[in-house]
Design a protein around this motif. Structure first.
Motif, PDB file in Angstrom:
ATOM      1  N   GLU A 166       0.839  -1.201   0.000  1.00  0.00           N
ATOM      2  CA  GLU A 166       0.000   0.000   0.000  1.00  0.00           C
ATOM      3  C   GLU A 166       0.874   1.251   0.000  1.00  0.00           C
ATOM      4  N   ASP A 167       0.381   2.307  -0.644  1.00  0.00           N
ATOM      5  CA  ASP A 167       1.168   3.534  -0.781  1.00  0.00           C
ATOM      6  C   ASP A 167       1.605   4.106   0.555  1.00  0.00           C
ATOM      7  N   ASP A 168       0.730   4.009   1.572  1.00  0.00           N
ATOM      8  CA  ASP A 168       1.103   4.621   2.844  1.00  0.00           C
ATOM      9  C   ASP A 168       2.182   3.830   3.586  1.00  0.00           C
ATOM     10  N   ILE A 169       2.472   2.591   3.132  1.00  0.00           N
ATOM     11  CA  ILE A 169       3.607   1.859   3.708  1.00  0.00           C
ATOM     12  C   ILE A 169       4.906   2.523   3.253  1.00  0.00           C
ATOM     13  N   TYR A 170       4.952   2.873   1.963  1.00  0.00           N
ATOM     14  CA  TYR A 170       6.140   3.555   1.441  1.00  0.00           C
ATOM     15  C   TYR A 170       6.307   4.931   2.090  1.00  0.00           C
TER      16      TYR A 170
ATOM     17  N   SER B 179      11.492   5.526   5.497  1.00  0.00           N
ATOM     18  CA  SER B 179      12.530   6.078   4.614  1.00  0.00           C
ATOM     19  C   SER B 179      13.329   4.987   3.915  1.00  0.00           C
ATOM     20  N   TRP B 180      12.927   3.719   4.122  1.00  0.00           N
ATOM     21  CA  TRP B 180      13.634   2.637   3.438  1.00  0.00           C
ATOM     22  C   TRP B 180      13.414   2.728   1.921  1.00  0.00           C
ATOM     23  N   PRO B 181      14.455   2.480   1.102  1.00  0.00           N
ATOM     24  CA  PRO B 181      14.280   2.462  -0.360  1.00  0.00           C
ATOM     25  C   PRO B 181      13.288   1.362  -0.755  1.00  0.00           C
ATOM     26  N   LYS B 182      12.543   1.584  -1.822  1.00  0.00           N
ATOM     27  CA  LYS B 182      11.547   0.597  -2.254  1.00  0.00           C
ATOM     28  C   LYS B 182      12.169  -0.755  -2.579  1.00  0.00           C
ATOM     29  N   ASP B 183      13.369  -0.730  -3.153  1.00  0.00           N
ATOM     30  CA  ASP B 183      13.972  -2.008  -3.549  1.00  0.00           C
ATOM     31  C   ASP B 183      14.520  -2.808  -2.367  1.00  0.00           C
ATOM     32  N   SER B 184      14.407  -2.252  -1.153  1.00  0.00           N
ATOM     33  CA  SER B 184      14.826  -3.003   0.028  1.00  0.00           C
ATOM     34  C   SER B 184      13.640  -3.686   0.710  1.00  0.00           C
TER      35      SER B 184
ATOM     36  N   LEU C 217       6.867  -2.288   7.960  1.00  0.00           N
ATOM     37  CA  LEU C 217       5.534  -2.747   8.360  1.00  0.00           C
ATOM     38  C   LEU C 217       5.258  -2.471   9.834  1.00  0.00           C
ATOM     39  N   ARG C 218       6.269  -2.622  10.685  1.00  0.00           N
ATOM     40  CA  ARG C 218       6.087  -2.336  12.112  1.00  0.00           C
ATOM     41  C   ARG C 218       5.723  -0.875  12.340  1.00  0.00           C
ATOM     42  N   LEU C 219       6.382   0.014  11.596  1.00  0.00           N
ATOM     43  CA  LEU C 219       6.052   1.440  11.708  1.00  0.00           C
ATOM     44  C   LEU C 219       4.665   1.729  11.164  1.00  0.00           C
ATOM     45  N   TRP C 220       4.366   1.151  10.007  1.00  0.00           N
ATOM     46  CA  TRP C 220       3.072   1.393   9.354  1.00  0.00           C
ATOM     47  C   TRP C 220       1.913   0.915  10.225  1.00  0.00           C
ATOM     48  N   ALA C 221       2.104  -0.197  10.953  1.00  0.00           N
ATOM     49  CA  ALA C 221       1.047  -0.740  11.810  1.00  0.00           C
ATOM     50  C   ALA C 221       0.914   0.012  13.133  1.00  0.00           C
TER      51      ALA C 221
END
Length: 503
Positions: free
Chosen positions: A297-301, A305-310, A327-331
């Motif tokens: 989901e967009d709000d995970i990105y 600040s992690w790069p998408k390819d990581s 995911l821990r931050l997003w949750a």
């Protein structure tokens, strides 16, 4: 290469002796109808031992080919070409010379085709199924066509034979450059190295001692220097090889101890299966460097600040360090993220409830990704068996019978042939040229099958983590989320063979 190698001045060791050559040319047949060449140890080899030395004069580089004055002048009039395009033109220039080329003994032993992504047709591209893989293939195809068009005027000026002016010839030459060049310090396009390019691939991180070797082929990154005491050789050596100025030669070293008859391998660098397919035209069923990406989901990105390819899933099915952190931050509720950010970025678990929720979310996300694809693991496994049968058939009748019994994608494959050629598809697929299309189709199916297997392994990993966390006596509000046992039931209902679920 036989006598051609010695014609080019290659020596297997510093003082070559016929009976002590460290390796012999070896032919193997790992897959039907596809001959893969490699090098096997003709005697026991020690790690760090010099096994091959190729003099600079034998390397096919833009610099060496441009000693031809007419080619040099022509290339200077096209400064917009990239170094890789220039080397590709140089290779075709030598092919155009035929037997008069100094590299002719080497060139006649090059493969006749490559299965890199740039050579994929529309059918094979779509057979990859997964959006980011389809996009990568389309990008590679478009780039190859664009580079060919940009170089065509130069090739016409050099009076290449008509067949060498075609896109097909360009794809072959660019495939040779992509899959066989080795790094040299004076040209970013690399070099073609007779005999040295016969070493087959060993993925970094897969060796018994657990450290990554120095990358050798083009597109790789050098590993950190290792302590000299870790080598069996009397002095520090690269465990794969490189160009050495002091002897003006490309030198190759044994990356581990080898027994006589064992295949001697080389690390090309750290590549995912999709990258191996793009640059080299093969993939590994077990690749410790493979990565699988699933839609997020967009709000995970936006929450990290992690790069998408990581943000990926490891080949083992375990989410990457960065993905778990994100995911821990997003949750975590937005107003609490700042206070737990340092913990999340350090890889720490924030709470049992948080950990269970992200494991359940990841499992469901993988399950949704599997359901969104047009075929299941079981269907792909059966299709792969069918393709292998097709590769064995020489009889059009047998081909037709098997094709009709499988239907589905097999029929779509035959229809694609009919539309493109307007002839009997069965007769067409039996030709050598079109068997190469079957090989590429097979690679596409193998890649997507491996992709799906990793998703299933991820679901299994998450379910085990949920059970382990729940056993600690605390769970996220019962009934609010999908339980791990229910997830396993849903996975099993997708007709996935038990051998692939890890259960």
């Amino acid at each position: 290469m036989g006598g051609g190698a010695w014609h080019l001045g290659l020596s297997p060791i510093s003082k070559p002796q016929l009976l002590s050559r460290p390796f012999c040319h070896r032919l193997s047949l790992p897959s039907r109808r596809r001959v893969t060449r490699g090098l096997a140890a003709a005697r026991d080899l020690r790690r760090g031992e010099l096994v091959l030395r190729v003099p600079k004069s034998a390397l096919l580089t833009s610099e060496s080919v441009m000693k031809d004055e007419s080619l040099s002048l022509a290339l200077k009039s096209h400064p917009s070409l990239t170094p890789t395009q220039m080397l590709t033109v140089c290779l075709l220039y030598e092919i155009n010379k035929g037997k008069s080329s100094w590299w002719h003994p080497y060139l006649i032993h090059l493969p006749r085709s490559y299965e890199i992504l740039a050579a994929f047709g529309e059918f094979e591209v779509q057979a990859l199924q997964v959006d980011y893989a389809v996009w990568a293939a389309k990008k590679a195809v478009t780039k190859a066509k664009s580079q060919w068009k940009e170089a065509r005027k130069l090739m016409e000026e050099l009076k290449f034979k008509p067949k060498l002016l075609t896109l097909r010839a360009w794809l072959w030459a660019s495939g040779t450059i992509s899959s066989r060049t080795l790094h040299i310090p004076w040209d970013e396009a690399g070099c073609l190295c007779p005999v040295g390019d016969l070493f087959n691939y060993a993925a970094p991180g897969d060796e018994p001692n657990g450290f990554e070797n120095v990358d050798l082929l083009q597109n790789g990154d050098a590993a950190d220097d290792m302590d000299a005491g870790q080598f069996d050789a009397p002095s520090w050596r690269l465990t794969d090889g490189g160009f050495e100025e002091d002897v003006t030669a490309y030198c190759f070293y044994a990356r581990k101890n080898y027994k006589m008859g064992e295949q001697v391998l080389l690390s090309y660098g750290t590549y995912t299966n999709l990258e191996l397919l793009e640059h080299y035209g093969f993939l590994l069923y077990e690749n410790p460097n493979d990565k699988v990406f699933v839609p997020l989901e967009d709000d995970i990105y936006s929450s990290t600040s992690w790069p998408k390819d990581s943000l990926y899933i490891h080949e083992t099915g375990k989410p990457s360090f960065a993905l778990l952190s994100a995911l821990r931050l997003w949750a975590t509720p937005a107003n609490q993220r700042r206070s737990v950010g340092q913990l999340a970025y350090s890889g720490s678990q924030l709470s049992l409830d948080n950990e269970i929720s992200i494991m359940k979310w990841t499992s469901n996300n993988c399950l949704d990704a599997l359901k969104s694809l047009p075929t299941s693991i079981e269907e792909d496994s059966l299709l792969l068996s069918a393709i292998e049968k097709f590769q064995d058939y020489d009889d059009p009748v047998e081909w037709s019978k098997t094709a009709l019994s499988y239907g589905g994608e097999v029929c779509a494959f035959l229809e694609a042939f009919d539309q493109q050629n307007g002839k009997s598809s069965v007769d067409l697929v039996l030709s050598n040229r079109n068997r190469m299309l079957i090989d590429r189709w097979k690679l596409a199916v193998q890649w997507r099958l491996r992709y799906k297997k990793v998703l299933v392994d991820c679901i299994s990993y998450c379910c085990k983590r949920i059970n382990s966390l729940s056993d600690q006596g605390v769970s996220a509000q019962d009934g609010e989320h999908l339980g791990s046992s229910e997830l396993v039931t849903k996975v099993n209902s997708m007709s996935i063979p038990q051998s692939l679920t890890g259960s």
